[in-house]
Design a protein around this motif. Structure first.
Motif, PDB file in Angstrom:
ATOM      1  N   PRO A  51     -10.898  21.711  34.112  1.00 29.24           N
ATOM      2  CA  PRO A  51     -10.187  22.185  32.917  1.00 29.24           C
ATOM      3  C   PRO A  51     -11.074  23.014  31.977  1.00 29.24           C
ATOM      4  O   PRO A  51     -10.625  24.013  31.418  1.00 29.24           O
ATOM      5  CB  PRO A  51      -9.730  20.904  32.222  1.00 29.24           C
ATOM      6  N   VAL A  52     -12.324  22.620  31.828  1.00 26.77           N
ATOM      7  CA  VAL A  52     -13.228  23.394  30.978  1.00 26.77           C
ATOM      8  C   VAL A  52     -13.471  24.771  31.593  1.00 26.77           C
ATOM      9  O   VAL A  52     -13.578  25.776  30.876  1.00 26.77           O
ATOM     10  CB  VAL A  52     -14.559  22.632  30.771  1.00 26.77           C
ATOM     11  N   GLY A  53     -13.494  24.833  32.924  1.00 23.12           N
ATOM     12  CA  GLY A  53     -13.667  26.108  33.608  1.00 23.12           C
ATOM     13  C   GLY A  53     -12.474  27.028  33.469  1.00 23.12           C
ATOM     14  O   GLY A  53     -12.592  28.229  33.715  1.00 23.12           O
ATOM     15  N   VAL A  54     -11.338  26.515  33.102  1.00 24.28           N
ATOM     16  CA  VAL A  54     -10.159  27.348  32.848  1.00 24.28           C
ATOM     17  C   VAL A  54     -10.025  27.642  31.354  1.00 24.28           C
ATOM     18  O   VAL A  54      -9.732  28.779  30.967  1.00 24.28           O
ATOM     19  CB  VAL A  54      -8.880  26.667  33.388  1.00 24.28           C
ATOM     20  N   ILE A  55     -10.254  26.651  30.532  1.00 22.77           N
ATOM     21  CA  ILE A  55     -10.086  26.825  29.081  1.00 22.77           C
ATOM     22  C   ILE A  55     -11.148  27.771  28.517  1.00 22.77           C
ATOM     23  O   ILE A  55     -10.835  28.622  27.673  1.00 22.77           O
ATOM     24  CB  ILE A  55     -10.134  25.454  28.371  1.00 22.77           C
ATOM     25  N   GLY A  56     -12.377  27.660  28.988  1.00 23.11           N
ATOM     26  CA  GLY A  56     -13.455  28.513  28.483  1.00 23.11           C
ATOM     27  C   GLY A  56     -13.204  29.991  28.713  1.00 23.11           C
ATOM     28  O   GLY A  56     -13.222  30.786  27.752  1.00 23.11           O
TER      29      GLY A  56
END
Length: 116
Positions: A51-56
Protein backbone atom coordinates in the motif's frame (compact mmCIF):
# COMPACT_ATOMS: atom_id res chain seq x y z
CA UNK A 1 19.80 -8.59 0.32
CA UNK A 2 17.19 -11.31 0.03
CA UNK A 3 19.47 -13.94 1.52
CA UNK A 4 21.12 -11.76 4.12
CA UNK A 5 18.24 -11.55 6.60
CA UNK A 6 17.35 -15.27 6.84
CA UNK A 7 21.03 -16.29 6.74
CA UNK A 8 21.98 -13.72 9.34
CA UNK A 9 19.09 -14.62 11.62
CA UNK A 10 20.02 -18.31 11.60
CA UNK A 11 23.76 -17.78 11.93
CA UNK A 12 23.68 -15.13 14.65
CA UNK A 13 20.96 -16.88 16.63
CA UNK A 14 22.44 -20.36 16.51
CA UNK A 15 21.85 -20.78 20.21
CA UNK A 16 18.08 -21.17 19.98
CA UNK A 17 18.04 -23.92 17.30
CA UNK A 18 20.93 -25.67 19.04
CA UNK A 19 19.10 -25.59 22.36
CA UNK A 20 15.98 -27.00 20.73
CA UNK A 21 18.01 -29.72 19.04
CA UNK A 22 19.77 -30.54 22.32
CA UNK A 23 16.35 -30.83 23.95
CA UNK A 24 15.37 -33.54 21.49
CA UNK A 25 13.37 -31.54 18.95
CA UNK A 26 13.73 -32.98 15.46
CA UNK A 27 15.56 -31.05 12.78
CA UNK A 28 12.41 -30.78 10.65
CA UNK A 29 10.53 -29.13 13.49
CA UNK A 30 13.32 -26.62 14.10
CA UNK A 31 13.51 -25.91 10.37
CA UNK A 32 9.75 -25.33 10.24
CA UNK A 33 9.92 -22.92 13.18
CA UNK A 34 12.76 -20.92 11.63
CA UNK A 35 11.06 -20.92 8.21
CA UNK A 36 7.76 -19.76 9.71
CA UNK A 37 9.50 -16.96 11.58
CA UNK A 38 11.33 -15.75 8.45
CA UNK A 39 8.20 -15.94 6.28
CA UNK A 40 6.24 -14.04 8.92
CA UNK A 41 8.86 -11.27 8.84
CA UNK A 42 8.61 -11.15 5.03
CA UNK A 43 4.82 -11.06 5.19
CA UNK A 44 4.90 -8.26 7.75
CA UNK A 45 7.07 -6.31 5.32
CA UNK A 46 4.87 -7.00 2.30
CA UNK A 47 1.56 -6.06 3.93
CA UNK A 48 2.40 -2.41 4.65
CA UNK A 49 4.93 -2.16 1.81
CA UNK A 50 2.52 -2.66 -1.06
CA UNK A 51 0.00 0.00 0.00
CA UNK A 52 2.81 2.45 0.73
CA UNK A 53 4.25 1.63 -2.69
CA UNK A 54 0.98 2.73 -4.27
CA UNK A 55 0.12 5.67 -2.02
CA UNK A 56 3.59 7.24 -2.26
CA UNK A 57 3.80 7.48 -6.06
CA UNK A 58 0.14 8.52 -6.23
CA UNK A 59 0.84 11.42 -3.87
CA UNK A 60 3.97 12.30 -5.85
CA UNK A 61 2.07 12.35 -9.16
CA UNK A 62 -0.70 14.47 -7.68
CA UNK A 63 1.81 17.30 -7.21
CA UNK A 64 2.06 17.64 -11.00
CA UNK A 65 -1.60 18.53 -11.45
CA UNK A 66 -2.45 21.92 -12.92
CA UNK A 67 -5.29 23.44 -14.93
CA UNK A 68 -4.16 21.78 -18.20
CA UNK A 69 -3.63 18.19 -17.15
CA UNK A 70 -3.72 15.82 -14.24
CA UNK A 71 -1.63 12.68 -13.71
CA UNK A 72 -3.35 9.81 -11.97
CA UNK A 73 -1.65 6.61 -10.93
CA UNK A 74 -3.46 3.50 -12.09
CA UNK A 75 -2.24 0.20 -10.67
CA UNK A 76 -3.99 -3.06 -11.38
CA UNK A 77 -4.11 -5.56 -8.52
CA UNK A 78 -2.45 -8.26 -10.64
CA UNK A 79 1.10 -6.85 -10.51
CA UNK A 80 0.73 -6.16 -6.79
CA UNK A 81 -0.28 -9.75 -6.09
CA UNK A 82 2.47 -11.04 -8.37
CA UNK A 83 5.09 -8.93 -6.60
CA UNK A 84 3.85 -10.07 -3.18
CA UNK A 85 4.01 -13.70 -4.31
CA UNK A 86 7.50 -13.17 -5.76
CA UNK A 87 8.75 -11.59 -2.53
CA UNK A 88 7.37 -14.42 -0.41
CA UNK A 89 8.75 -17.05 -2.80
CA UNK A 90 12.17 -15.40 -2.71
CA UNK A 91 12.00 -15.26 1.08
CA UNK A 92 11.19 -18.97 1.17
CA UNK A 93 13.96 -19.83 -1.28
CA UNK A 94 16.56 -17.71 0.49
CA UNK A 95 16.13 -19.72 3.69
CA UNK A 96 17.85 -22.73 2.20
CA UNK A 97 21.45 -21.74 3.18
CA UNK A 98 20.39 -20.89 6.72
CA UNK A 99 18.49 -24.14 7.15
CA UNK A 100 21.53 -26.05 5.89
CA UNK A 101 23.62 -24.21 8.48
CA UNK A 102 21.21 -25.28 11.22
CA UNK A 103 21.63 -28.91 10.15
CA UNK A 104 25.42 -28.60 10.45
CA UNK A 105 25.39 -26.98 13.91
CA UNK A 106 27.66 -28.50 16.52
CA UNK A 107 25.03 -28.63 19.20
CA UNK A 108 27.21 -29.55 22.15
CA UNK A 109 29.78 -26.84 21.42
CA UNK A 110 27.20 -24.07 21.03
CA UNK A 111 25.24 -24.98 24.14
CA UNK A 112 28.44 -25.29 26.20
CA UNK A 113 29.92 -21.97 24.94
CA UNK A 114 26.80 -19.90 25.36
CA UNK A 115 25.32 -21.67 28.32
CA UNK A 116 27.13 -19.63 30.84
Amino acid sequence: MSCSLPCRSTSSNAREPATLRAGGVRHRTVARLVAAENLLVALLGVLPGLPVGVIGPSAFLSTYSNYLFRLDLVVNPGPLLLSAAAILALAALSQWPGLRAIRRLKIVTIVRERGG
